[in-house]
Design a protein around this motif. Structure first.
Motif, PDB file in Angstrom:
ATOM      1  N   UNK A  97       0.543  -1.272   0.175  1.00 56.97           N
ATOM      2  CA  UNK A  97       0.024  -0.004   0.265  1.00 56.97           C
ATOM      3  C   UNK A  97       0.827   1.325  -0.034  1.00 56.97           C
ATOM      4  N   UNK A  98       1.892   1.328   0.445  1.00 54.01           N
ATOM      5  CA  UNK A  98       2.811   2.110   0.849  1.00 54.01           C
ATOM      6  C   UNK A  98       3.351   2.658  -0.207  1.00 54.01           C
ATOM      7  N   UNK A  99       3.753   1.594  -1.662  1.00 55.50           N
ATOM      8  CA  UNK A  99       4.708   1.806  -2.513  1.00 55.50           C
ATOM      9  C   UNK A  99       3.792   1.608  -3.067  1.00 55.50           C
ATOM     10  N   UNK A 100       2.662   1.654  -3.365  1.00 54.83           N
ATOM     11  CA  UNK A 100       1.562   2.245  -4.610  1.00 54.83           C
ATOM     12  C   UNK A 100       0.799   3.922  -4.292  1.00 54.83           C
ATOM     13  N   UNK A 101       1.629   4.923  -2.878  1.00 53.03           N
ATOM     14  CA  UNK A 101       1.487   5.851  -2.543  1.00 53.03           C
ATOM     15  C   UNK A 101       2.734   6.685  -2.586  1.00 53.03           C
ATOM     16  N   UNK A 102       3.532   5.818  -2.723  1.00 55.92           N
ATOM     17  CA  UNK A 102       4.698   6.607  -2.282  1.00 55.92           C
ATOM     18  C   UNK A 102       5.800   6.716  -3.583  1.00 55.92           C
ATOM     19  N   UNK A 103       6.542   7.634  -3.639  1.00 52.90           N
ATOM     20  CA  UNK A 103       6.976   7.469  -5.669  1.00 52.90           C
ATOM     21  C   UNK A 103       8.678   6.961  -5.559  1.00 52.90           C
ATOM     22  N   UNK A 104       7.761   5.525  -6.050  1.00 47.91           N
ATOM     23  CA  UNK A 104       8.244   4.303  -5.863  1.00 47.91           C
ATOM     24  C   UNK A 104       9.954   4.863  -4.568  1.00 47.91           C
ATOM     25  N   UNK A 105       9.655   4.014  -3.570  1.00 48.96           N
ATOM     26  CA  UNK A 105      10.331   4.069  -2.587  1.00 48.96           C
ATOM     27  C   UNK A 105      11.139   3.255  -2.434  1.00 48.96           C
ATOM     28  N   UNK A 106      12.330   3.527  -1.540  1.00 51.03           N
ATOM     29  CA  UNK A 106      13.496   2.559  -1.830  1.00 51.03           C
ATOM     30  C   UNK A 106      12.400   1.550  -0.419  1.00 51.03           C
ATOM     31  N   UNK A 107      12.535   1.019   0.001  1.00 54.43           N
ATOM     32  CA  UNK A 107      11.778   0.087   1.092  1.00 54.43           C
ATOM     33  C   UNK A 107      13.233  -1.509   1.503  1.00 54.43           C
ATOM     34  N   UNK A 108      13.278  -0.567   2.947  1.00 52.40           N
ATOM     35  CA  UNK A 108      14.750  -1.450   3.570  1.00 52.40           C
ATOM     36  C   UNK A 108      13.808  -2.087   4.637  1.00 52.40           C
ATOM     37  N   UNK A 109      13.588  -3.162   4.304  1.00 52.82           N
ATOM     38  CA  UNK A 109      12.871  -4.541   5.385  1.00 52.82           C
ATOM     39  C   UNK A 109      14.313  -5.146   6.523  1.00 52.82           C
TER      40      UNK A 109
ATOM     41  N   UNK B  27       7.566  -6.283  -4.948  1.00 52.37           N
ATOM     42  CA  UNK B  27       8.044  -4.708  -4.687  1.00 52.37           C
ATOM     43  C   UNK B  27       9.420  -4.234  -4.973  1.00 52.37           C
ATOM     44  N   UNK B  28       9.600  -3.438  -5.792  1.00 50.98           N
ATOM     45  CA  UNK B  28      10.493  -2.829  -6.756  1.00 50.98           C
ATOM     46  C   UNK B  28      10.920  -2.224  -5.366  1.00 50.98           C
ATOM     47  N   UNK B  29      12.928  -2.003  -5.967  1.00 51.70           N
ATOM     48  CA  UNK B  29      13.563  -0.539  -5.043  1.00 51.70           C
ATOM     49  C   UNK B  29      13.444  -1.586  -2.926  1.00 51.70           C
ATOM     50  N   UNK B  30      13.492  -2.610  -3.564  1.00 48.34           N
ATOM     51  CA  UNK B  30      13.454  -3.574  -2.324  1.00 48.34           C
ATOM     52  C   UNK B  30      14.605  -4.450  -1.189  1.00 48.34           C
ATOM     53  N   UNK B  31      14.751  -4.033  -0.571  1.00 44.31           N
ATOM     54  CA  UNK B  31      15.689  -4.662  -0.047  1.00 44.31           C
ATOM     55  C   UNK B  31      16.076  -4.787   1.573  1.00 44.31           C
ATOM     56  N   UNK B  32      16.149  -6.282   1.248  1.00 46.18           N
ATOM     57  CA  UNK B  32      16.553  -6.633   2.867  1.00 46.18           C
ATOM     58  C   UNK B  32      17.674  -6.453   4.001  1.00 46.18           C
ATOM     59  N   UNK B  33      17.968  -6.435   5.198  1.00 49.49           N
ATOM     60  CA  UNK B  33      18.936  -6.393   6.168  1.00 49.49           C
ATOM     61  C   UNK B  33      19.095  -6.725   6.793  1.00 49.49           C
ATOM     62  N   UNK B  34      20.369  -7.609   7.844  1.00 48.05           N
ATOM     63  CA  UNK B  34      20.333  -7.605   9.542  1.00 48.05           C
ATOM     64  C   UNK B  34      21.912  -7.360   9.775  1.00 48.05           C
ATOM     65  N   UNK B  35      21.503  -6.882  10.714  1.00 48.60           N
ATOM     66  CA  UNK B  35      22.508  -6.725  11.751  1.00 48.60           C
ATOM     67  C   UNK B  35      23.662  -7.756  11.850  1.00 48.60           C
ATOM     68  N   UNK B  36      25.044  -7.662  11.904  1.00 46.68           N
ATOM     69  CA  UNK B  36      26.276  -8.496  11.648  1.00 46.68           C
ATOM     70  C   UNK B  36      26.914  -7.797  13.172  1.00 46.68           C
ATOM     71  N   UNK B  37      27.437  -9.006  14.107  1.00 51.10           N
ATOM     72  CA  UNK B  37      28.132  -9.223  15.609  1.00 51.10           C
ATOM     73  C   UNK B  37      29.179  -8.126  15.038  1.00 51.10           C
ATOM     74  N   UNK B  38      28.979  -6.982  15.903  1.00 49.99           N
ATOM     75  CA  UNK B  38      30.790  -5.554  16.284  1.00 49.99           C
ATOM     76  C   UNK B  38      30.630  -5.305  17.648  1.00 49.99           C
ATOM     77  N   UNK B  39      32.216  -6.358  17.755  1.00 51.12           N
ATOM     78  CA  UNK B  39      32.222  -5.438  19.340  1.00 51.12           C
ATOM     79  C   UNK B  39      32.362  -4.237  19.410  1.00 51.12           C
ATOM     80  N   UNK B  40      33.012  -3.706  18.205  1.00 49.91           N
ATOM     81  CA  UNK B  40      33.044  -1.683  18.414  1.00 49.91           C
ATOM     82  C   UNK B  40      31.813  -1.314  18.877  1.00 49.91           C
ATOM     83  N   UNK B  41      31.288  -2.023  17.979  1.00 54.26           N
ATOM     84  CA  UNK B  41      28.862  -1.643  18.049  1.00 54.26           C
ATOM     85  C   UNK B  41      29.172  -1.498  19.537  1.00 54.26           C
TER      86      UNK B  41
END
Length: 299
Positions: A216-228, A237-251
């Motif tokens: 629904x959001x993609x239909x109402x917005x102007x070709x949004x980037x979507x990061x899940x 969904x166009x411009x879709x990307x899945x991301x996940x965090x990786x362990x980082x001790x400094x973080x």
């Protein structure tokens, strides 16, 4: 010592609390007397599905939990002796829901500042929020939309975006508007239905994983980037990307320092005693997100 074990894939109610042997101190290890641990969706997913994650966490029996806070009660001869009696956050993929944890990796042990409580350290869930912030920082979008903004990850992300100059549109359910306002009084939250028409380009940060909402959001917005961080794939969904965090001790060190400096606030809902671990998981899974749910040996 009390240990919370998963011995089957029968879900939350299949957990058992058993008396197990205290781990033996090694030359390269420290023993941490655990105080408090967060309830993690990873645990309740694995409790009913051996393939719920790509991590090697499905061999049974397993001690649940990956991180928590406590106090160092013994230090091996090859470790820093100054750690003795220090309160620490410990990361231990072999499990932390037990009275005493053996930690042998120095990069997985973080001494806590005096003004950071065990509960605040255990409740901090900043890695995923940081990953989403990096996506925002690398985007040239004019607008920022965040679904599930009332979640711990969402509220932590919004704290990290305190200096962001672009307009932010948090998306929450109607039932969560009052809670969100109590946490972020300087921001206006919207439901999907009352999100205003946005001009320019938009990046959508998805924390809830509802494909119909994103569609629904993609239909109402102007070709949004979507990061899940929830949906691994969304072919429609166009411009879709899945991301996940990786362990980082400094973080981890950085996040704990931001807690100590008051730049981040841990968001805690409720602390259950260890004997109510099942109840804690049901509560976290089945109620509206109102902060991190913890389990404590001294709750």
């Amino acid at each position: 010592m009390k240990t919370v074990l998963q011995t089957n894939f029968n879900g939350i109610d299949g957990l058992s609390i058993e008396d197990t042997a205290k781990p033996t101190l090694t030359d390269n290890g420290v023993l941490v007397k655990m105080a408090v641990m967060p309830v993690s969706p990873t645990d309740w997913k694995l409790e009913s599905d051996a393939h719920a994650t790509n991590e090697d966490l499905a061999t049974l029996p397993r001690v649940i939990g990956i991180q928590g806070a406590g106090t160092v009660i013994a230090v091996g001869k090859n470790r820093d002796q100054a750690l003795l009696n220090r309160r620490v956050l410990v990361v231990n993929p072999a499990g932390v829901y037990q009275e005493v944890v053996l930690s042998e990796n120095p990069d997985w042990l973080y001494p806590l500042a005096a003004n950071v409580s065990n509960a605040d350290a255990a409740a901090l869930s900043a890695g995923t929020s940081w990953t989403l912030k990096q996506a925002i920082d690398h985007s040239h979008a004019d607008n920022i939309v965040i679904t599930g903004a009332n979640s711990v990850i969402g509220l932590t992300l919004l704290q990290m975006l305190a200096d962001e100059h672009r307009p932010i549109y948090p998306i929450v359910t109607e039932a969560s508007k009052t809670y969100f306002a109590s946490q972020m009084p300087h921001l206006t939250a919207y439901t999907n239905a009352d999100l205003p028409t946005l001009t320019g380009t938009t990046i959508v940060l998805d924390i809830v994983g509802k494909l119909d909402l994103l569609t629904d959001l993609a239909a109402r917005l102007n070709q949004p980037e979507i990061v899940s961080i929830v949906l691994m794939q969304a072919p429609t969904l166009a411009n879709f990307k899945f991301v996940h965090d990786e362990f980082n001790a400094d973080h981890y060190r950085y996040f704990l320092q931001t807690l100590a400096d008051g730049k981040l606030t841990a968001i805690i809902n409720k602390i259950f005693p260890i004997d109510q671990t099942k109840e804690a998981q049901h509560f976290a899974k089945e109620t509206h997100s109102r902060g991190r749910v913890l389990v404590g040996f001294t709750a």
